[in-house]
Structure formats: structure tokens, C-alpha cells
Motif scaffolding. Structure first.
Motif, mmCIF file in Angstrom:
data_model
loop_
_atom_site.group_PDB
_atom_site.id
_atom_site.type_symbol
_atom_site.label_atom_id
_atom_site.label_comp_id
_atom_site.label_asym_id
_atom_site.label_seq_id
_atom_site.Cartn_x
_atom_site.Cartn_y
_atom_site.Cartn_z
ATOM 1 N N LYS A 129 28.800 -44.613 56.482
ATOM 2 C CA LYS A 129 29.119 -43.733 55.358
ATOM 3 C C LYS A 129 28.833 -42.272 55.727
ATOM 4 O O LYS A 129 28.118 -41.977 56.691
ATOM 5 N N ASN A 130 29.401 -41.368 54.933
ATOM 6 C CA ASN A 130 29.161 -39.935 55.103
ATOM 7 C C ASN A 130 28.417 -39.439 53.864
ATOM 8 O O ASN A 130 29.038 -39.020 52.891
ATOM 9 N N PRO A 131 27.066 -39.515 53.876
ATOM 10 C CA PRO A 131 26.306 -39.209 52.665
ATOM 11 C C PRO A 131 26.015 -37.718 52.472
ATOM 12 O O PRO A 131 25.943 -36.957 53.434
ATOM 13 N N LEU A 132 25.849 -37.351 51.210
ATOM 14 C CA LEU A 132 25.410 -36.011 50.838
ATOM 15 C C LEU A 132 24.118 -36.155 50.039
ATOM 16 O O LEU A 132 24.070 -36.896 49.057
ATOM 17 N N LEU A 133 23.078 -35.470 50.473
ATOM 18 C CA LEU A 133 21.814 -35.467 49.730
ATOM 19 C C LEU A 133 21.828 -34.298 48.747
ATOM 20 O O LEU A 133 22.271 -33.194 49.089
ATOM 21 N N VAL A 134 21.330 -34.553 47.535
ATOM 22 C CA VAL A 134 21.353 -33.515 46.490
ATOM 23 C C VAL A 134 19.937 -33.231 46.000
ATOM 24 O O VAL A 134 19.224 -34.152 45.570
ATOM 25 N N ALA A 135 19.535 -31.978 46.074
ATOM 26 C CA ALA A 135 18.175 -31.575 45.684
ATOM 27 C C ALA A 135 18.140 -31.197 44.204
ATOM 28 O O ALA A 135 18.496 -30.082 43.821
ATOM 29 N N CYS A 136 17.706 -32.157 43.373
ATOM 30 C CA CYS A 136 17.608 -31.900 41.928
ATOM 31 C C CYS A 136 16.169 -31.837 41.438
ATOM 32 O O CYS A 136 15.941 -31.842 40.222
ATOM 33 N N ASP A 137 15.207 -31.803 42.352
ATOM 34 C CA ASP A 137 13.810 -31.608 41.947
ATOM 35 C C ASP A 137 13.552 -30.103 41.944
ATOM 36 O O ASP A 137 13.203 -29.512 42.971
ATOM 37 N N VAL A 138 13.743 -29.488 40.789
ATOM 38 C CA VAL A 138 13.646 -28.026 40.691
ATOM 39 C C VAL A 138 12.238 -27.563 40.298
ATOM 40 O O VAL A 138 12.001 -26.369 40.136
ATOM 41 N N TYR A 139 11.309 -28.506 40.161
ATOM 42 C CA TYR A 139 9.964 -28.160 39.668
ATOM 43 C C TYR A 139 8.917 -28.099 40.784
ATOM 44 O O TYR A 139 8.056 -27.240 40.769
ATOM 45 N N ARG A 140 8.988 -29.027 41.719
ATOM 46 C CA ARG A 140 7.998 -29.033 42.813
ATOM 47 C C ARG A 140 8.442 -28.003 43.847
ATOM 48 O O ARG A 140 9.537 -28.125 44.417
ATOM 49 N N PRO A 141 7.610 -26.975 44.095
ATOM 50 C CA PRO A 141 8.011 -25.841 44.939
ATOM 51 C C PRO A 141 8.595 -26.237 46.302
ATOM 52 O O PRO A 141 9.575 -25.660 46.744
ATOM 53 N N ALA A 142 7.991 -27.233 46.954
ATOM 54 C CA ALA A 142 8.421 -27.569 48.316
ATOM 55 C C ALA A 142 9.482 -28.659 48.374
ATOM 56 O O ALA A 142 9.953 -29.008 49.453
ATOM 57 N N ALA A 143 9.878 -29.198 47.224
ATOM 58 C CA ALA A 143 10.763 -30.368 47.215
ATOM 59 C C ALA A 143 12.126 -30.088 47.843
ATOM 60 O O ALA A 143 12.615 -30.877 48.657
ATOM 61 N N ILE A 144 12.729 -28.960 47.464
ATOM 62 C CA ILE A 144 14.065 -28.632 47.977
ATOM 63 C C ILE A 144 13.997 -28.395 49.478
ATOM 64 O O ILE A 144 14.831 -28.896 50.248
ATOM 65 N N ASN A 145 12.976 -27.656 49.898
ATOM 66 C CA ASN A 145 12.800 -27.392 51.324
ATOM 67 C C ASN A 145 12.549 -28.692 52.092
ATOM 68 O O ASN A 145 13.078 -28.902 53.198
ATOM 69 N N GLN A 146 11.763 -29.588 51.505
ATOM 70 C CA GLN A 146 11.465 -30.872 52.151
ATOM 71 C C GLN A 146 12.747 -31.668 52.387
ATOM 72 O O GLN A 146 12.949 -32.243 53.462
ATOM 73 N N LEU A 147 13.627 -31.686 51.387
ATOM 74 C CA LEU A 147 14.881 -32.434 51.520
ATOM 75 C C LEU A 147 15.773 -31.802 52.588
ATOM 76 O O LEU A 147 16.444 -32.524 53.351
ATOM 77 N N HIS A 148 15.777 -30.468 52.667
ATOM 78 C CA HIS A 148 16.559 -29.790 53.713
ATOM 79 C C HIS A 148 16.030 -30.132 55.103
ATOM 80 O O HIS A 148 16.824 -30.333 56.038
ATOM 81 N N VAL A 149 14.725 -30.190 55.246
ATOM 82 C CA VAL A 149 14.114 -30.560 56.539
ATOM 83 C C VAL A 149 14.519 -31.986 56.929
ATOM 84 O O VAL A 149 14.898 -32.259 58.069
ATOM 85 N N VAL A 150 14.438 -32.895 55.946
ATOM 86 C CA VAL A 150 14.830 -34.296 56.179
ATOM 87 C C VAL A 150 16.305 -34.372 56.565
ATOM 88 O O VAL A 150 16.680 -35.070 57.523
ATOM 89 N N GLY A 151 17.159 -33.660 55.800
ATOM 90 C CA GLY A 151 18.591 -33.674 56.079
ATOM 91 C C GLY A 151 18.920 -33.151 57.465
ATOM 92 O O GLY A 151 19.752 -33.723 58.183
ATOM 93 N N GLU A 152 18.251 -32.065 57.864
ATOM 94 C CA GLU A 152 18.476 -31.480 59.195
ATOM 95 C C GLU A 152 18.064 -32.467 60.287
ATOM 96 O O GLU A 152 18.743 -32.619 61.307
ATOM 97 N N GLN A 153 16.952 -33.152 60.055
ATOM 98 C CA GLN A 153 16.453 -34.136 61.011
ATOM 99 C C GLN A 153 17.459 -35.277 61.216
ATOM 100 O O GLN A 153 17.615 -35.800 62.325
ATOM 101 N N LEU A 154 18.154 -35.648 60.146
ATOM 102 C CA LEU A 154 19.074 -36.789 60.190
ATOM 103 C C LEU A 154 20.528 -36.392 60.455
ATOM 104 O O LEU A 154 21.375 -37.267 60.670
ATOM 105 N N GLY A 155 20.800 -35.103 60.414
ATOM 106 C CA GLY A 155 22.185 -34.659 60.542
ATOM 107 C C GLY A 155 22.987 -34.952 59.298
ATOM 108 O O GLY A 155 24.180 -35.249 59.355
#
Length: 445
Positions: A129-155
Motif C-alpha cells: 500500500k501507499n500510506p499517508l500518515l496524518v498528524a491530528c494530535d494538535v495538543y501535545r507539543p512534540a506529537a506532530i514532530n514525532q510523527l514526521h520523524v517516524v514518517g521520514e524514517q519509514l519513507g
């Protein structure tokens, strides 16, 4: 995994050892211990009581002419009931949409963001599959950045909107982005929330209503035991989710959540998290989990993990090297790397029938190969290719360079020599048969 429960169930079955047949008395004694084992594992009292009542009914109703010994018969009945309690069959994930939308929900700290990445990786590598991760945790300061780091790691691409604090809008816009750019799976990572927080529960209900996901998954930390089950019920009452994901199952020695949760919410466990790495995700198979709880191992999962790391081309190259007596330490090192990718060593050992019990008190570190790797890395390229070069002087240098002793270097050389001879013996018809068997196993996936 489930070490405490496995030990206590094993002791319970020992009560029947030596008895010629099952009776009301010895069944009652055994099931008293089984119930106690389940309660100690943090299984709900009513579930534990109903479970042992069903086992008792089946045990006393068995044909006395059975070939099984009473202890074996009890293990079989308990296993069958455990499988049923945990869902019976493995539950698939619904990927019917275009794109398929998966909404992740759960408590704070349950591991949603990390597991969103694991699920994206699983769908990308195993389901093409060709997945897209969506960052909808707008409250935890590092959550969006954490998901971007994970996404970059996985391509894997991550969709987020800077400054937008409305997760409903972000999720809707992400689905539009996915449709426009060829993504066929959208995984929406939401903020962690408490079931008693009405405002936050309303928010995820609104997200759910707005995007109409094919799958709504509830992510829960298995180590919270009965609390995990109670929380799942509260979320299910609001979201009517489709399935459960148990994270941190590798650290759970009790097993109460895995055993109880299906019975309470009547929703299947779909996936389990078995470690920190991005590939530490398994489909939940109730029959395999029952085997592991009862100390019977899990050979099928072990073979599947081996298949995932099995490189047919690499195997052919190594086979040719063995035939020419050219198998060296670099080849040995590549084999170690493949084994390490399969998971932590104690978990792998627990999948082999009988080995888990034998090694229950043995501590196996995740870096169990570190001394071997250090010794090999301390060799020169020539020494790795031609181990026969290793004289006393070279061995002393390697021991100093690797922080090990000469005895450890000698022990590795002896083991390597024995393994090389064994691999050489497997050449010819036996080796070809082994290659064919591995090829067939891979084709059966």
C-alpha cells in the motif's frame, strides 16, 4: 511475554499428573489453580469464573476412553477455551475504501503515534500500500514532530497543518490530499484522551463522524491490564470501534488484557506491538497466543519472521561459497544481522516449543551477539576471509581490540569451524532439498 501466567498454569496442570482419569475432585483442584492464575494475570473475576466453569463442563463430559492423559486433556480443553475467549480467528483489517481511512484512538501514552508508524510500515511492506500518515494530535507539543520523524524514517509522507488547531478540518483536508496524490491508505493519528474527558471524547466522535473511516482502532497499553479493558469499554461505548491494538505486549508478563478484552467489548484484537522497532508489529492470532500462554511456543510465527528476513539470492551466494570452502566471517556476520532483525532473542527462544520454559530464568540480552560481532570487527579483511591465518599473535591482537579474552576468540573460531563443517555436509542433495524447502515456505506466505 506472559511468563507469570504460563508458570502458574503449568503448576495447575501438574495437579492432574499421575491421575488415571479426570474426576470431580481433581478437576476442581486444578481449576481452582487455573482461576487463581487468571486472576493473578489481572483477568476480570467474572470472565475467569465463566472460563473455568466452561472448562469443567467440557472436562467432565469427555469420553473416558480418550487416548490423552488427564493432564494433556486439560491442557487441550484450556487451550481451546483460551482461543475462543481471545476471538477464535485472526481478524483482518478493512482496506476497502479509496482511500482506506484508518482512525487511531486511545489514551495518552498508549503508543498511538508510534503504532501509527508501525501500521504504515506494515501496510507498505506487507500489503504493497501507499500510506499517508496524518498528524491530528494538535495538543501535545512534540506529537506532530514525532510523527514526521517516524514518517521520514519509514519513507512515508506525513500530512500536517501548521497553526490549524482543528483536527476535524486537518483530517478532512488530508483525505482530499490523499485522493489528489495517489495515496490509497490514510492513517489518522489523534490526540490521547481520557474517557472521562467529555470535551475530548466529543472531539474524536466528531472526527469519526466527519471522515467516516473504514477502520477505527483503539490502541491500548497491554501492561495496564484490567484498566486497559475498562478503558476499551468506555471508548467503545462512544466510538463503536472496529478493533483493538495491544502495544507493549513484549513487556507484559501477566496477559490479562489480551485474554479479557474481546469478551468485554466484543471487538477483536487485530494487531499487537512486540517491541520498539518499526517492524515490531504482528497480526494477532488467538491460537498462536494460546500456545504461547501455555508454554507451547509459536513455531509458525518464528518461521514467518525467518521468511521475512530470508534472502534467496544471498542464500545461493552463501551456498556457492560453502561448496568452495570460501565461507568466511563476513558471511557469518551477515547471517547474524538477519537473525537480529527477527526480534529480541528471548522472544524468539520463547517461540520454540519447550525452550521458553527451559530458559524462563535465563536472561538473554538484546545485544547477545555483541561479543561475537566485536571479535569479527576486530579482524582484518584478510582474516575474515581466511580464518586459517589466525595464529596466536593475531588472536591476542583481536582479543585486545574487541575487549574480549583469547579464550572467547578461540571459542568463536571453534564454533565457526564446527558450523562450517556442518554446512559443508548439508551440500549436495540435502542442501538442495533445504533450499527447495525454504523456497516453498516463502512461496506459501
Amino acid at each position: 511475554m506472559f511468563d507469570n501466567l504460563s508458570d502458574k498454569l503449568d503448576k495447575a496442570f501438574h495437579i492432574l499428573k499421575g491421575h488415571g482419569k479426570i474426576t470431580e475432585v481433581n478437576v476442581a483442584d486444578t481449576l481452582k489453580e487455573v482461576r487463581r492464575a487468571l486472576l493473578d494475570a489481572d483477568v476480570n473475576f467474572k470472565i475467569a469464573k465463566d472460563f473455568t466453569n466452561r472448562v469443567k463442563e467440557k472436562a467432565l463430559g469427555q469420553d473416558v476412553l480418550t487416548n490423552l492423559q488427564p493432564g494433556q486433556l486439560m491442557v487441550k480443553i484450556v487451550k481451546d477455551e483460551l482461543i475462543e475467549l481471545m476471538g477464535g480467528e485472526a481478524a483482518g483489517i478493512n482496506l476497502s475504501g479509496n482511500p482506506s481511512v484508518i482512525l487511531m484512538s486511545g489514551l495518552q501514552g498508549s503508543g498511538k503515534t508510534t503504532f501509527s508508524g508501525k501500521l504504515a510500515n506494515f501496510l507498505k511492506s506487507k500489503k504493497s500500500k501507499n500510506p499517508l500518515l496524518v498528524a491530528c494530535d494538535v495538543y501535545r507539543p512534540a506529537a506532530i514532530n514525532q510523527l514526521h520523524v517516524v514518517g521520514e524514517q519509514l519513507g512515508v509522507e506525513v500530512y500536517s497543518e501548521a497553526g490549524n488547531m482543528n483536527p476535524v478540518e486537518i483530517a478532512q483536508n488530508a483525505i482530499k490530499h490523499a485522493k489528489a496524490n495517489g495515496f490509497n491508505v490514510v492513517i489518522v493519528d489523534t490526540a490521547g484522551r481520557l474517557a472521562v474527558d467529555e470535551e475530548m471524547m466529543n472531539e474524536i466522535a466528531n472526527i469519526h463522524k466527519a471522515i467516516q473511516p473504514q477502520e477505527t482502532l483503539f490502541v491500548v497499553d497491554a501492561m495496564t491490564g484490567q484498566d486497559a479493558v475498562n478503558t476499551a469499554k468506555a471508548f467503545n461505548d462512544r466510538l463503536n470501534f472496529d478493533g483493538v491494538i495491544l502495544t507493549k505486549l513484549d513487556g507484559d508478563t501477566r496477559g490479562g488484557a489480551a485474554i479479557s478484552i474481546k469478551s468485554v467489548v466484543n471487538k477483536p484484537i487485530k494487531f499487537i506491538g512486540t517491541g520498539e522497532k518499526m517492524d515490531a508489529i504482528d497480526v494477532f492470532y488467538p491460537n498462536r497466543m494460546a500456545d504461547r500462554i501455555l508454554g507451547m511456543g509459536d513455531v509458525i510465527s518464528l518461521v514467518e519472521r525467518a521468511q521475512a528476513q530470508y534472502d534467496e539470492e544471498e542464500a545461493r551466494k552463501i551456498q556457492k561459497k560453502i561448496a568452495k570452502n570460501e565461507f568466511g566471517f563476513d558471511d557469518f556476520l551477515s547471517q547474524i544481522q538477519q537473525v537480529k532483525k527477527m526480534g529480541n532473542m528471548k522472544d524468539l527462544m520463547g517461540m520454540i516449543p519447550g525452550v521458553g520454559k527451559a530458559m524462563k530464568d535465563v536472561e538473554i540480552e538484546d545485544d547477545a551477539f555483541k561479543h561475537i560481532e566485536a571479535i569479527i570487527y576486530s579482524m582484518t579483511p584478510d582474516e575474515r576471509t581466511r580464518p586459517s591465518l589466525l595464529d596466536v599473535k593475531r588472536k591476542n591482537r583481536i582479543a585486545r581490540g574487541s575487549g574480549t579474552s583469547v579464550q572467547q576468540v578461540n571459542q568463536l573460531l571453534k564454533q565457526f569451524d564446527q558450523m562450517s563443517k556442518m554446512m559443508k555436509m548439508m551440500q549436495g542433495s540435502k542442501g538442495k532439498n533445504l533450499m527447495r524447502m525454504m523456497g516453498n515456505l516463502k512461496g506459501m506466505q
